[in-house]
Design an enzyme around this catalytic site. Structure first.
Site, mmCIF file in Angstrom:
data_model
loop_
_atom_site.group_PDB
_atom_site.id
_atom_site.type_symbol
_atom_site.label_atom_id
_atom_site.label_comp_id
_atom_site.label_asym_id
_atom_site.label_seq_id
_atom_site.Cartn_x
_atom_site.Cartn_y
_atom_site.Cartn_z
ATOM 1 N N ASP A 132 59.196 -46.642 -36.405
ATOM 2 C CA ASP A 132 59.053 -46.681 -34.944
ATOM 3 C C ASP A 132 60.355 -46.925 -34.186
ATOM 4 O O ASP A 132 60.439 -46.695 -32.995
ATOM 5 C CB ASP A 132 58.039 -47.768 -34.546
ATOM 6 N N HIS A 133 61.412 -47.386 -34.872
ATOM 7 C CA HIS A 133 62.616 -47.838 -34.176
ATOM 8 C C HIS A 133 63.699 -46.765 -34.013
ATOM 9 O O HIS A 133 64.623 -46.956 -33.217
ATOM 10 C CB HIS A 133 63.230 -49.021 -34.924
ATOM 11 N N ASP A 197 59.993 -58.241 -37.735
ATOM 12 C CA ASP A 197 60.234 -57.940 -36.328
ATOM 13 C C ASP A 197 59.791 -59.165 -35.533
ATOM 14 O O ASP A 197 58.756 -59.774 -35.845
ATOM 15 C CB ASP A 197 59.451 -56.702 -35.881
ATOM 16 N N ARG A 480 61.227 -57.957 -23.318
ATOM 17 C CA ARG A 480 62.576 -58.520 -23.430
ATOM 18 C C ARG A 480 63.495 -57.798 -22.453
ATOM 19 O O ARG A 480 63.402 -56.582 -22.292
ATOM 20 C CB ARG A 480 63.061 -58.353 -24.880
ATOM 21 N N SER A 675 65.590 -60.895 -31.284
ATOM 22 C CA SER A 675 65.100 -60.117 -32.419
ATOM 23 C C SER A 675 65.219 -60.884 -33.732
ATOM 24 O O SER A 675 66.038 -61.782 -33.877
ATOM 25 C CB SER A 675 65.903 -58.815 -32.503
ATOM 26 N N ARG A 677 66.309 -59.525 -36.395
ATOM 27 C CA ARG A 677 67.210 -58.742 -37.246
ATOM 28 C C ARG A 677 68.149 -59.636 -38.069
ATOM 29 O O ARG A 677 68.939 -60.409 -37.552
ATOM 30 C CB ARG A 677 68.004 -57.740 -36.412
#
Length: 785
Positions: A132-133, A197, A480, A675, A677
């Protein structure tokens, strides 16, 4: 004996049928047949775990002997060792057994590269990857998707083949956003899931504890290692009254963010309860839980109720709804008189629609004050783009309510005054709103339906209407709004609000429009007010699944080959980080002293950098490029203390690494918010960093730093931040005695002056082992050998 039976049952549920221990085999049948309701339609051989969860919970109940919050029930029922686990909110480290793992394509690359390095043959729990990213919003859904498939073919092929080899489900590009797919297919009341995520908490809308983590945590769970989490505190939010009119579920979390701020939920689960809960749809509850990530919360959740049961039935999971109803009192709702660490009261009858921003999601403006506040603060009043959808607000109900506003405006001859972009959350939502005529309404309204993907919400937006540096305003229904997040333009003022409010503001085109009180002028010259939005919670004709975008793994992946081209610029096999030398870390250089907010976006930017998420060396070229340097108030411009020359941050870090110069980075409050990440931890480690010293950390990022062998340290006295200068030399002493609960001795040298300060840490014994081994993955290999 009873305790061993429970632990054996837990073990077999994770390890499957091929177990040697006869005690474990004895309980294989009960685990797999106590409930004949499958975990999901894609996990037909794994059944709902309520009986097992209730057994574990009874062990904990007998020990604690007090009423439990819902959060505690779900969490403690997943303990690896419920009889012996130390349990103290805010203090203990829990060892947990999550039910499943979910990963989006940008973070899955590094997680799966780490899993490959572990040498294991197959994942131990149901796990999925969701593409999806990597889809950039440019023209429209179909064309953008086709372009993404072509540009990212190497990465998609790697993910698909790795999933097939190691037993993960694979959701192809175009399937939708990870969190919507989880809600539609996998989430259930009482679930404990980790996802790579930060907005994984979306699943709390279905009563699950869904927690955002870094990829290394996902590897632990997929490798059948108990997952560790500091026992969260629990913040209760008591909802009274009813949602109605222009007020939407999004306004609940916008208000909570305004109250708690971006770090007020750190180390806590947000638990919603009260009579007002029943006035919110299941997908509305998911919206609230999703954006709980913006207040630093570990996760958020709601108690199981009829709205959740209705959603489960509508998405083909009537059996799960029936099972959940059996355990509603025991496991899926809070005990009467349970205690919260903090309690917030919100009356939905009087809650006003909110618009939060710009540049931070906790700056709340009631709609009645938005125009006044915007003028006072000099925000650009004209709105340039309106954007609805994303993982936060892309349900059928959201789309229908926005369509009702659009239809109302068009009945008076008006359309959106500005570009209006719509992001469906999943292929199922796209197909259903297309079948039911909602997409056609948006098209007539002047909207563009984008691909079923994250798109502009994460910076995947090829925006053309403004130049970088041009001051402008956009309004979104996203979660965000950090500086430059959506379009890489630091001058873009992004406001987050409900999709209904985005739609109304897009018709007016200005921030000083209040649809509750203000009139518009129709094409016929007559004044009118927009009607309050309305829409069906669930589609009357059921959901249209659309195209089949799921690939199940084969029974065995032995013959599947996963290849990574050594010349690839997108993918790179990982090399182990070096272990700790056993010596103190002395005279380290300060790479950068960061001023103000430093999110994971500032440390490791997304947008165009997403394509390098599987290549650690290449993506490290974005390290700290968005952080503000304390020395000159500039981004990506620091002084190389070795050469005296100024350069960009990654370039200077690489120079230090080549010269074996160890370095630290220094930061402010809530460092690493945003995030999940883990690249924001991997990159500093890869380029020679040894410690990050800040006033306070965001939860996920602090854990990610620990996993990669970095020391995450906080000032015992926050004022000591001022003692460290860009030219300082930092020494961390007596590390051989590093232990839980102790402080780290630090010397700060500025020329001939030496300041001795104390630094705090939250490392436990296990995590200190990660530091000594060089990383959690290194330690896993040591233990395996």
């Amino acid at each position: 004996m009873a305790l061993r039976l429970i632990n054996a049952q837990a073990q077999v549920c994770k390890l499957g049928k091929n177990v040697a221990d006869p005690m474990v085999r004895q309980f294989h049948a009960s685990c797999y047949t106590a409930s004949k309701v499958a975990l999901s339609k894609f996990d037909s051989d794994v059944y709902m775990p309520y009986e097992k969860l209730n057994q574990r919970l009874e062990v904990v109940r007998s020990r604690l002997n007090r009423p439990l919050t819902l959060s505690e029930k779900v969490l403690y029922s997943h303990l690896d060792d419920p009889a012996n686990q130390d349990i103290e909110r805010g203090t203990s480290y829990l060892r947990l057994r999550p039910d499943r793992v979910a990963m989006q394509d940008a973070t899955a690359q590094m997680a799966l590269l780490q899993f490959i390095s572990s040498g294991l043959k197959k994942v131990a729990v149901p796990s999925t990857v969701h593409c999806d990213h990597l889809i950039e919003a440019q023209i429209g859904g179909a064309k953008d998707l086709a372009r993404a498939k072509d540009l990212n073919r190497e990465v998609y092929d790697f993910l698909a083949s790795t999933c097939a080899k190691y037993g993960l489900g694979f959701w192809k590009p175009g399937s939708g956003i990870i969190h919507q797919i989880i809600l539609e297919n996998y989430a259930f009341p009482g679930l404990l899931m980790i996802g790579t995520d930060s907005h994984t908490p979306n699943g709390g809308g279905l009563g699950g504890l869904c927690i955002g983590v870094g990829g290394a945590d996902a590897v632990d769970v997929m490798a059948n290692i108990p997952w560790e989490l500091k026992c969260p505190k629990v913040i209760g939010v008591n909802l009274t009254g009813k949602i109605s009119g222009w007020t939407s579920p999004k306004d609940v979390i916008l208000k909570v963010a305004d109250i708690l701020t971006v770090k007020g939920g750190t180390g806590a689960i947000i638990e919603y309860h009260g009579k007002g809960v029943d006035s919110i749809s299941c997908t509305g509850m998911a919206t609230i839980c999703n954006m709980g990530a913006e207040i630093g919360a570990t996760t958020s959740l709601f108690p199981f109720n009829q709205r959740m049961a209705d959603y489960l039935k509508s998405t083909g999971r009537s059996g799960i709804a029936a099972e959940a109803q059996k355990y509603q009192g025991k496991v899926l709702s809070p005990d009467k008189n349970c205690e919260y660490d903090e309690l917030i009261e919100i009356n939905l009858d009087t809650l006003e629609p909110h618009v939060n921003g710009p540049f931070t999601p906790d700056l709340g403006h009631p709609i009645s004050k938005l125009g006044e506040n915007s003028k006072k603060n000099g925000y650009p009043m004209d709105i340039r783009v309106g954007l609805i959808g994303s993982c936060t607000n892309s349900s059928y109900e959201d789309m229908g309510r926005c369509a009702s506003i659009a239809n109302d405006a068009m009945s008076h001859g008006l359309k959106s005054k500005i570009p209006f972009n719509v992001t469906p959350g999943s292929e199922q939502i796209r197909a259903t709103i297309e079948r039911d005529g909602i997409s056609e309404v948006f098209d007539k309204f002047g909207g563009t339906v984008l691909a079923n993907a994250c798109g502009p919400c994460i910076g995947q937006w090829d925006r053309k209407d403004v130049k970088k540096g041009d001051k402008n305003t956009i309004v979104t229904s996203y979660n965000r709004n950090f500086t430059g997040r959506n379009d890489a333009n630091p001058a873009t003022h992004c406001f987050v609000t409900s999709p209904e409010m985005v739609t109304a503001l897009s018709i007016a085109g200005r921030l000083d429009f209040n649809p509750l009180t203000d009139e518009l002028t129709g094409a016929d010259g007559k004044k009118f007010k927009l009607k309050a939005p309305f829409g069906d919670e669930l589609p009357a004709r059921g959901f249209d699944p659309g195209q089949d975008t799921y690939t199940a793994p084969p029974p065995t992946g032995d013959k599947v080959k996963v290849a990574v081209d050594p010349k690839s610029t997108r993918l790179q096999l990982l090399e182990p980080f070096d272990s700790w030398s056993g010596k103190d870390l002395t005279d380290m250089t300060v790479l950068i002293k960061v001023k103000g907010k430093c999110t994971t976006d500032h440390i490791s930017a997304a947008g165009p950098w997403l394509k390098y998420r599987g290549h650690l060396d290449n993506i490290s070229n974005n390290m700290f490029i968005g952080a503000t340097n304390y020395e000159n108030n500039e981004m990506n411009n620091i002084n190389n203390q070795s050469t005296g020359k100024w350069g960009n941050v990654p370039e200077v870090a690489r120079d230090y690494k080549s010269k074996n110069i160890m370095w630290v980075a220094v930061g402010d409050e809530n460092y690493g918010e945003g995030s999940s990440r883990e690249h924001a931890a991997l990159e500093p480690r890869h380029l020679g960093g040894r410690a990050i010293i800040v006033k306070s950390f965001a939860r996920i990022h602090e854990t990610n730093l620990k996993k990669q062998g970095l020391l995450p340290l906080t000032f015992a006295n926050p004022a000591d931040y001022d003692k460290i200068q860009p030219t300082s030399k930092i020494s961390l002493l007596n590390l051989k005695n590093l232990a839980p609960g102790t402080q780290v001795e630090c010397e700060v040298k500025n020329g001939d002056k030496v300041d001795k300060i104390k630094l705090n840490h939250t490392l436990n014994d296990l995590q200190i082992g990660w530091f000594k081994a060089g990383s959690a993955l290194n330690r896993m290999k040591e233990l395996a050998q």
